[in-house]
Design a protein around this motif. Structure first.
Motif, mmCIF file in Angstrom:
data_model
loop_
_atom_site.group_PDB
_atom_site.id
_atom_site.type_symbol
_atom_site.label_atom_id
_atom_site.label_comp_id
_atom_site.label_asym_id
_atom_site.label_seq_id
_atom_site.Cartn_x
_atom_site.Cartn_y
_atom_site.Cartn_z
ATOM 1 N N MET A 28 0.848 -1.206 0.000
ATOM 2 C CA MET A 28 0.000 0.000 0.000
ATOM 3 C C MET A 28 0.877 1.246 0.000
ATOM 4 S SD MET A 28 -2.748 1.934 0.365
ATOM 5 C CE MET A 28 -4.187 0.950 0.775
ATOM 6 N N ALA A 29 1.893 1.245 0.858
ATOM 7 C CA ALA A 29 2.792 2.405 0.947
ATOM 8 C C ALA A 29 3.551 2.601 -0.362
ATOM 9 C CB ALA A 29 3.761 2.221 2.103
ATOM 10 N N ALA A 30 4.125 1.534 -0.874
ATOM 11 C CA ALA A 30 4.950 1.649 -2.083
ATOM 12 C C ALA A 30 4.124 2.161 -3.249
ATOM 13 C CB ALA A 30 5.554 0.287 -2.428
ATOM 14 N N ASN A 31 2.920 1.627 -3.382
ATOM 15 C CA ASN A 31 2.069 2.041 -4.492
ATOM 16 C C ASN A 31 1.641 3.501 -4.341
ATOM 17 O OD1 ASN A 31 0.457 1.532 -6.867
ATOM 18 N ND2 ASN A 31 -1.317 1.581 -5.508
ATOM 19 N N ALA A 32 1.237 3.866 -3.138
ATOM 20 C CA ALA A 32 0.791 5.250 -2.912
ATOM 21 C C ALA A 32 1.930 6.228 -3.180
ATOM 22 C CB ALA A 32 0.263 5.403 -1.489
ATOM 23 N N LEU A 33 3.124 5.902 -2.682
ATOM 24 C CA LEU A 33 4.260 6.804 -2.873
ATOM 25 C C LEU A 33 4.682 6.849 -4.342
ATOM 26 C CD1 LEU A 33 6.199 5.831 0.376
ATOM 27 C CD2 LEU A 33 5.075 8.030 -0.077
ATOM 28 N N ALA A 34 4.675 5.696 -4.979
ATOM 29 C CA ALA A 34 5.047 5.674 -6.396
ATOM 30 C C ALA A 34 4.069 6.506 -7.215
ATOM 31 C CB ALA A 34 5.077 4.227 -6.903
ATOM 32 N N PHE A 124 -1.926 -4.172 -6.004
ATOM 33 C CA PHE A 124 -0.870 -3.175 -5.774
ATOM 34 C C PHE A 124 0.334 -3.427 -6.679
ATOM 35 C CE2 PHE A 124 -2.886 -3.104 -1.445
ATOM 36 C CZ PHE A 124 -3.374 -1.829 -1.521
ATOM 37 N N LEU A 125 0.709 -4.704 -6.789
ATOM 38 C CA LEU A 125 1.899 -5.028 -7.583
ATOM 39 C C LEU A 125 1.703 -4.613 -9.045
ATOM 40 C CD1 LEU A 125 2.697 -8.528 -6.006
ATOM 41 C CD2 LEU A 125 4.126 -6.478 -5.836
ATOM 42 N N ASP A 126 0.503 -4.849 -9.581
ATOM 43 C CA ASP A 126 0.231 -4.469 -10.972
ATOM 44 C C ASP A 126 0.299 -2.957 -11.140
ATOM 45 O OD1 ASP A 126 -0.130 -7.112 -11.488
ATOM 46 O OD2 ASP A 126 -2.311 -7.031 -11.659
ATOM 47 N N SER A 127 -0.280 -2.252 -10.171
ATOM 48 C CA SER A 127 -0.280 -0.794 -10.252
ATOM 49 C C SER A 127 1.143 -0.251 -10.147
ATOM 50 C CB SER A 127 -1.167 -0.230 -9.136
ATOM 51 O OG SER A 127 -1.053 1.160 -9.061
ATOM 52 N N MET A 128 1.918 -0.790 -9.196
ATOM 53 C CA MET A 128 3.307 -0.361 -9.036
ATOM 54 C C MET A 128 4.121 -0.642 -10.283
ATOM 55 S SD MET A 128 3.903 -1.893 -5.226
ATOM 56 C CE MET A 128 5.615 -2.313 -5.565
ATOM 57 N N GLU A 129 3.907 -1.817 -10.832
ATOM 58 C CA GLU A 129 4.693 -2.211 -12.003
ATOM 59 C C GLU A 129 4.452 -1.249 -13.160
ATOM 60 O OE1 GLU A 129 5.924 -6.322 -14.320
ATOM 61 O OE2 GLU A 129 4.791 -6.341 -12.453
ATOM 62 N N VAL A 133 7.914 0.383 -10.500
ATOM 63 C CA VAL A 133 8.436 0.000 -9.175
ATOM 64 C C VAL A 133 8.177 -1.493 -8.942
ATOM 65 C CG1 VAL A 133 8.252 0.379 -6.685
ATOM 66 C CG2 VAL A 133 8.021 2.312 -8.262
ATOM 67 N N LYS A 134 9.231 -2.210 -8.601
ATOM 68 C CA LYS A 134 9.102 -3.639 -8.317
ATOM 69 C C LYS A 134 9.643 -3.939 -6.931
ATOM 70 C CE LYS A 134 9.268 -5.611 -12.925
ATOM 71 N NZ LYS A 134 9.938 -6.562 -13.813
ATOM 72 N N VAL A 135 9.228 -5.060 -6.371
ATOM 73 C CA VAL A 135 9.766 -5.480 -5.075
ATOM 74 C C VAL A 135 11.131 -6.130 -5.300
ATOM 75 C CG1 VAL A 135 9.380 -6.926 -3.050
ATOM 76 C CG2 VAL A 135 7.421 -5.898 -4.228
ATOM 77 N N CYS A 136 12.144 -5.673 -4.547
ATOM 78 C CA CYS A 136 13.453 -6.326 -4.604
ATOM 79 C C CYS A 136 13.432 -7.475 -3.616
ATOM 80 C CB CYS A 136 14.577 -5.365 -4.199
ATOM 81 S SG CYS A 136 14.597 -3.854 -5.133
ATOM 82 N N ARG A 137 13.610 -8.677 -4.074
ATOM 83 C CA ARG A 137 13.568 -9.832 -3.188
ATOM 84 C C ARG A 137 14.427 -10.946 -3.723
ATOM 85 N NH1 ARG A 137 8.209 -11.613 -2.069
ATOM 86 N NH2 ARG A 137 7.012 -9.952 -2.997
ATOM 87 N N PRO A 138 14.939 -11.865 -2.920
ATOM 88 C CA PRO A 138 14.953 -11.768 -1.456
ATOM 89 C C PRO A 138 16.116 -10.876 -1.021
ATOM 90 C CG PRO A 138 15.959 -13.826 -2.165
ATOM 91 C CD PRO A 138 15.585 -13.077 -3.413
ATOM 92 N N LEU A 139 15.890 -10.036 -0.043
ATOM 93 C CA LEU A 139 16.905 -9.118 0.452
ATOM 94 C C LEU A 139 16.754 -9.078 1.963
ATOM 95 C CD1 LEU A 139 18.919 -7.521 -1.263
ATOM 96 C CD2 LEU A 139 17.449 -5.534 -1.067
#
Lengths: 622, 622
Positions: A28-34, A124-129, A133-139
């Motif tokens: 939610m945060a990542a998408n809103a900020l992006a 959220f992932l679709d919207s971010m993409e 913006v993608k999730v960096c994993r595993p980190l």
């Protein structure tokens, strides 16, 4: 942790906001900020996203608030009805009552949506993409340090938080990806260092961020053990597609119907054997989905459940009810979601509370990072969300006690009666629906002029209301004009604009409003504020362009308090909001949809006194 | 035309359905057939799809019927209000009246959607593409021949239609694609031959299919010349976002607001100079968008229109009102859309009529190709759609005459009064909304038992109605359970199923229904038919699984005639449909959503008499 021993192996980077944890709160945060154009990075230590199980309930408020409604309604199941079963005189259980699942009268969507967590995260992932913006994993994070330097902390453009990570190495062998299990306490090099202006720790109930920064959890664990199992049931139980609360003499159960034909069962377990005595944690080797199904069958007698071909997901948990002592460190690191509150999942609050945490935080970070608001705005995050979390835990204690308690029968007269249980179910509906969340007075929640809009409770979300658009008589739900786009919305209730004398007054007020907010809008008025004017002129008589000229806004921002052309929707908006048409009012809606203040129509300079409390600007009296 | 002179250059192929023309009619057909798994090919002679302009109005019925609503509502503009302007006493025009744009009381969406044709076509193109079907373009047909062999024509598996095409060659030069303009009458090789079971000619007003097969157009051209221009206007006219009909002393105009801030203007032209005297066709070199804007300004005085930076699209046309003498050749080639009816565009009928043509045809072709229905079913296409087209032309004659006529003023007392114009606007609202389309009795429209569902007019689309789902009390619009998936839907109105005696009767009826339709469902009952049961038991009392067992259907197909949990939606379904709960009824809904027949609850064997009229099967009395 570590001096750099081998700089060639260390990546270093700066970021405005670093989010640790890609569950609902983090996404939610990542998408809103992006979406707000903030420079954001999100990392997760899990190699893959969630596929099934986990949280699944979406509150009415969550549906109406984030612009997710279309997809949630398309993909999810809807719970409209709640059914209650209790012991019958002849043994087994029987239907006691069916009531609406959501009773909050102002809910725009009078039901909960259920959908597995992976599908919600995918939105959220679709919207971010689409925003790159993608999730960096595993980190895996290994250290976090917040600067002690006051000057640095006061400078919004500084990067006072330093987080280091191991980069896990992948050995690709045919189609198999093996993740090397690195122990963070081994004598390894730091592999990546991120310098962040702000960090959000959304890394779950066992939050590394929280533990590393030494924030404690207040509260305790209960004795209640529950199992959860997701499956497609084959049963003759007639309420299998309703949310059900079942109190039997063999334990309690909750049914949460899900997308397609799936169902989630929460099953109360009596078996202390499932808990490892040393650790106090559940030992999943001792109990499995078949044992959960056996317990289900005992509870549901005389109804039957056939053994399904497979179980989609299952787990066992002990209810713990805890809130973090602090939600932030120096207003530079914030924890959110399960990292700062844990409770029973059955009231369907967890994922919603988590997403609401970062929904509350994201617009504040955006306003600060853009230079519109002062750093002090960020203090309202803990103020608002910690109080909410405490209320949640308090509700959950009562709910869990009544749900896990024995039912009242002739043999057990001090058990839980249906009336007791229904009462708490309905009393807290405003709360459990997310509709009734009420933020306390603060620089962004000023109830001084509540009397000018008596029924719009300052500190609560703006009540849904259908108006018609002046230019084309299209019915418009006002909430749809209030997206979480980081801007404050000024709803100007002008009264009857068809009267020429009144229109002169409106013209002066419109000029005053623009004068008052201009000092706070360095990037232009509409970059920081949205002005929407609502007239009580009727659609047969209005000339929309007269008002849009006064307020300098687009034709689509002029609304009428009138019914639609069929007389079926809309109307009575001034009455529903408690605003006197002959007086008028200016309602400030925060970027998250909550009413922040109301200013008297006769004295819109009060808007300046509100915004000066947290926004950067020239003197409001210029 | 040709013997094969050089076989090496000729491609030959077989296809079940070949569609010529990729406008709204052709794309609707291609998408519907592709979704039904029919082997379909669609070709167009234009090198690219439509980018702007053309048709743009979507009727309420079109929104509710094709599963397109979500995207139409997201992308399109909505017209809720219609405004009427007439000459004012002081010169220029003034507002006379504002009324709802759609007055048909049963419209589920009480407004029209406007969106440019390219966006509408894109909805179909995207859906087709997801099914692997693309438009082959540019491909110019050169000959079409239908076999004269009766045996071949009677065999549904034969390919009696032979169509040949030129394959245009593309010379790619840098970024420029040059299409070699091949004259079909040059002495070229045929380049491709397609053998089709069926052909749909959806190739527009100048249809090559129609002309080549010698089908004539009946009707005539009027003297009315109109211009059309799409632009983003800058004006002080207060109804620029409403549909407007303006009668001025300088000609008439219609405004159709569009997506974003765009507007389409239909402007009456007085200038016979725009017509080439020899051909009788419009000469576009003599008039352009600036001349249209000048005419607009004269009509709109005292309101002003600034000259926009650009015009999005424009054209000029003479209204012609014609219907093809026949819509098919040997029930193997069908023409559809503008190829079989042309009329004035201002009533917003064109694209809807075109899409409805092939919506009517596609399910019939599917049923025939699957071997479910007899070839004779295809005769109902011309029967139903030609009568509709004639009604459309008849309406259009009246509408165009009143719209293009002078307004009534003191100087012109025999002009068109507002009352006259409003009367035809509202009288025909049922028709123009698409809601009131009524198909005459035929093998698929049998009004014999109308009395058993008095208010569901047999031959019209099923009235929208919200029921609640028995299993979970979710309100469901019945139309949403009736997708155009080629299957007939049997709505079984069972009365009160909570009564055990009545339930025995329902059980017998359920068995009878299954016995009656089984002979017509070679691929299994639910492949060919969908059974939906509607009880008047209340949601507090129902046990949904009792009914789903009787009818052998999924829990989601059992509905209740009750209000939703808030008491705001649903209820009175039996009353609204004119069905007596103590009697019951079985309503047959055709795959296109029209009521095909009603069978008495006491005598469901009548269903057999209906289906035997056009479906293949064993004796219905088996």
């Amino acid at each position: 942790m570590g001096e750099k021993r081998n700089t060639s192996l260390i990546k270093e980077s700066n970021v405005d906001v670093l989010i640790i944890g890609a569950g609902p709160a983090g996404l939610m945060a990542a998408n809103a900020l992006a979406k707000s154009g903030v420079n954001v990075r999100i990392v997760d230590q899990r190699p893959d996203k969630v596929a099934a199980g986990q949280a699944d309930g979406i509150q009415p408020r969550t549906i109406e608030s984030y612009g997710l409604a279309e997809r949630l309604l398309r993909e999810g199941n809807q719970m409209h009805m709640a059914a209650f079963y209790n012991p019958s005189a002849s043994g087994g259980i029987e239907l006691t009552d069916r009531v609406p699942d959501v009773t909050a009268p102002s809910a725009r969507f009078p039901f909960e949506v259920t959908l597995h967590q992976g599908a919600i995260e995918a939105i959220f992932l679709d919207s971010m993409e689409s925003l790159g913006v993608k999730v960096c994993r595993p980190l895996i994070p290994t250290s976090i340090q917040v600067s002690e330097d006051d000057d640095q902390l006061k400078d919004v453009n500084s990067h006072p938080v330093r987080v280091s990570f191991f980069l896990e190495r992948r050995f690709v062998n045919e189609n198999l990806v093996v993740l090397r299990n690195l122990n963070p306490f081994d004598d390894h090099e730091e592999s990546e260092i991120v310098h962040a202006k702000f960090v959000i720790g959304a890394d779950g109930a066992h939050s590394w961020v929280r533990k590393t920064l030494g924030l404690t959890m207040d509260g305790e664990q209960t004795d209640y053990i529950w199992g959860v199992v997701d499956m497609t049931p084959d049963t003759d139980f007639p309420d299998i597609r309703n949310r059900c609360a079942i109190h039997s003499n063999n334990g309690s159960c909750m049914i949460v119907p899900r997308e397609e034909d799936k169902v989630r069962l929460y099953v109360q377990l009596d078996d202390r054997n499932a808990v490892d005595e040393e650790s106090g944690r559940v030992d999943k080797s001792k109990i499995g989905p078949h044992e959960l199904l056996d317990a289900t069958r005992k509870i549901f007698h005389p109804y039957s459940f056939k053994t399904p071909e497979s179980f989609d997901w299952w787990t066992i948990y002990i209810i713990g009810q805890r809130v973090a002592s602090k939600f932030s460190v120096k207003d530079r690191v914030f924890i959110a979601g399960d990292a700062c509150h844990t409770h029973s999942p059955k009231a369907g609050q967890g994922m919603n509370a988590s997403m609401n945490d970062t929904h509350n935080l994201a617009w504040k970070l955006t306003q600060v990072l853009r230079g519109w608001a002062n750093l002090s705005l960020l203090q309202t995050y803990e103020l608002e969300r910690r109080e909410y979390a405490q209320n949640l835990i308090s509700f959950d204690r009562q709910f869990a006690r009544l749900f896990s308690g024995k039912p009242r029968t002739e043999e057990c007269m001090d058990g839980v009666s249906h009336e007791d249980f229904l009462k708490i179910f309905q009393t807290f509906s405003g709360f459990t629906s997310g509709i009734g969340i009420h933020y306390a007075p603060s620089p962004i929640t000023d109830p001084s002029y509540q009397a000018h809009a008596k029924k719009l409770i300052i500190g609560q979300r703006l009540l849904p209301q259908i108006f018609v658009r002046a230019a084309d008589s299209r019915p418009i739900e006002i909430q749809d004009l209030l997206p979480a786009d980081s801007r404050f919305k000024l709803l100007v209730f002008v009264g009857d604009s068809s009267d020429a004398t009144r229109r002169d007054r409106i013209r002066r007020v419109a000029e005053d409003i623009r004068d008052v907010v201009r000092p706070y809008s360095p990037d232009g008025l509409t970059a920081v504020f949205e002005i929407i004017a609502i007239s009580c002129t009727k659609k047969a008589d209005v000339r929309h362009n007269e008002l849009s000229e006064l307020f300098g806004c687009h034709w689509s921002k002029i609304l009428l308090d009138d019914k639609d052309v069929r007389g079926k929707q809309g109307g009575d908006g001034y009455v529903n909001y408690g605003i006197e048409p002959s007086v008028g009012a200016v309602v400030v809606v925060r970027p998250d949809g909550y009413v922040g203040m109301v200013a008297p129509f006769e004295n819109v300079k009060e808007l300046g006194a509100y915004f000066v409390g947290f926004m950067k600007g020239l003197s409001p009296n210029m």
